[in-house]
Design an enzyme around this catalytic site. Sequence first.
Site, mmCIF file in Angstrom:
data_model
loop_
_atom_site.group_PDB
_atom_site.id
_atom_site.type_symbol
_atom_site.label_atom_id
_atom_site.label_comp_id
_atom_site.label_asym_id
_atom_site.label_seq_id
_atom_site.Cartn_x
_atom_site.Cartn_y
_atom_site.Cartn_z
ATOM 1 N N SER A 165 -21.692 13.345 44.795
ATOM 2 C CA SER A 165 -20.627 12.470 44.348
ATOM 3 C C SER A 165 -19.950 13.166 43.178
ATOM 4 C CB SER A 165 -21.204 11.120 43.928
ATOM 5 O OG SER A 165 -20.159 10.198 43.739
ATOM 6 N N GLU A 166 -18.637 13.382 43.273
ATOM 7 C CA GLU A 166 -18.001 14.321 42.341
ATOM 8 C C GLU A 166 -17.890 13.800 40.911
ATOM 9 O OE1 GLU A 166 -16.489 13.079 45.048
ATOM 10 O OE2 GLU A 166 -14.383 12.582 44.674
ATOM 11 N N ASN A 167 -18.246 12.541 40.681
ATOM 12 C CA ASN A 167 -18.318 12.090 39.285
ATOM 13 C C ASN A 167 -19.587 12.587 38.604
ATOM 14 O OD1 ASN A 167 -19.505 10.237 41.177
ATOM 15 N ND2 ASN A 167 -19.815 8.792 39.514
ATOM 16 N N SER A 194 -19.602 19.630 38.214
ATOM 17 C CA SER A 194 -19.422 19.030 39.538
ATOM 18 C C SER A 194 -18.369 19.795 40.340
ATOM 19 C CB SER A 194 -19.007 17.569 39.389
ATOM 20 O OG SER A 194 -18.838 16.977 40.653
ATOM 21 N N ASN A 230 -20.106 16.271 50.557
ATOM 22 C CA ASN A 230 -19.280 15.386 49.734
ATOM 23 C C ASN A 230 -18.508 14.441 50.642
ATOM 24 O OD1 ASN A 230 -16.511 14.648 48.525
ATOM 25 N ND2 ASN A 230 -17.667 15.278 46.730
#
Lengths: 219, 232
Positions: free
Chosen positions: A45-47, A87, A22
């Site tokens: 990607s944390e979205n 996520s 990340n």
Amino acid sequence: MLDKNGIAKRIAKEIKDGYYVNLGIGIPTLVANYIPENINVVLQSENGLLGMGPFPHAGEEDADLINAGKQTITMLPGSAIFDSAMSFGMIRSQKVDLTILGAMEVSEYGDIANWKIPGKLVKGMGGAMDLVASAKNIIVAMQQVNKAGESKLLRQCTLPLTGVRCIRKIVTELAVFEVDAENGGFHLLERAPGISVDEIRNATAGKFFAPVHVPEMDL
Amino acid sequence: MINKVVTDAGAAIAGITDGMTLMLGGFGLCGIPENCIREIVARGISGLTCISNNAGVDDFGIGLMLRKRQVKKMIASYVGENAEFERQLLTGELEVELVPQGTLATRCMAAGYGMPAIFTPAGVGTEVAEGKEVRNFGGKDYLMEMAFDADFAIVKAWKGDTAGNLVYRQTARNFNPVMAMAGKITIAEVEELVPVGALDPDHIHTPGIYVHRIFQGTNYEKRIEQRTVRGH
């Protein structure tokens, strides 16, 4: 002294074959440009995306496909999309091997502050608090000295904390450090090319330790 | 199949009144319910508490509601793209609860799964932990965070059928599925409304049981916040 790309290049050497990584906003985003081509790495990607690819070609931007910095991106073959709860589920359960993020301050015990300057800047923590509280392997990419010449590697953070005793490794424009969260202290591992140990010591406000011989970074 | 279709955004937001708590899906400007926001702005409903990861930008998304002073309290994780938001926050006009992003998502999820609270390590030892119960599991501290309680959840999907089953597209999925599950009443606006049977049951992200009202939106702008392209 390293520029932002130099810091990113040094951090990229920490990424190993098979890692899920990340990357935070700012310098960490640049790390993607220096990942060696002969290893397999998946960017999270944390979205809600695993398998983030490079920026799109002009004319191929898609409003439905962005990274956590809200930038238009692409997906690589084998990508997966998921919701925000999943996520952070994979972050909390330590499926992500390496987290790289920026910081305003780090303390000699590995506390980090990077989300708020009271009365001035209120942007919010985004996913940073979740990441630092759960990730097993975090590297901070930061400028060691601010514009006023003051060190941001401190005995104690002065800004509101993002996480407590969670940072183990820091890469700055001057050096690579390991943080001793048990006893407190910044242990110098590597110098940026042409930078002396004294220069690094003078730019470190927290407890500073250096062995007799400190190698230069291999960039 | 139960028909969940309403004619438009106006019919969809019926019952939303001053002082209510709303969840709004989206990440940045990606996957936001543009039609419902436009309608809430047009009607001037005020005193709202909004739960959303971000607060839009000055002239789009939730930013439009902020500009008309319709938001009393914002619960979000990141608000850095909105100058009007920062101004209202620093002057004290707007109440704000900043929540770690994973905590925000999981508090929605808990509501949708019928669980009153969750435990998360995010925010332990920080000001986020103030006033919250801390529990130690296996030598590590966790904060107890409560499930959200929202009057309405408003989400945006790519496709939906008349029974309320939803499919999202790419990273426009983000918070939408967990918020869809969490509202007392859930409104879904979709780019394409299809008949029952047109969606493969194996590919549905949000089952229609969570969706109370659905309509096909119009005039989607789908604005890009940070247009970035590859160098040559």
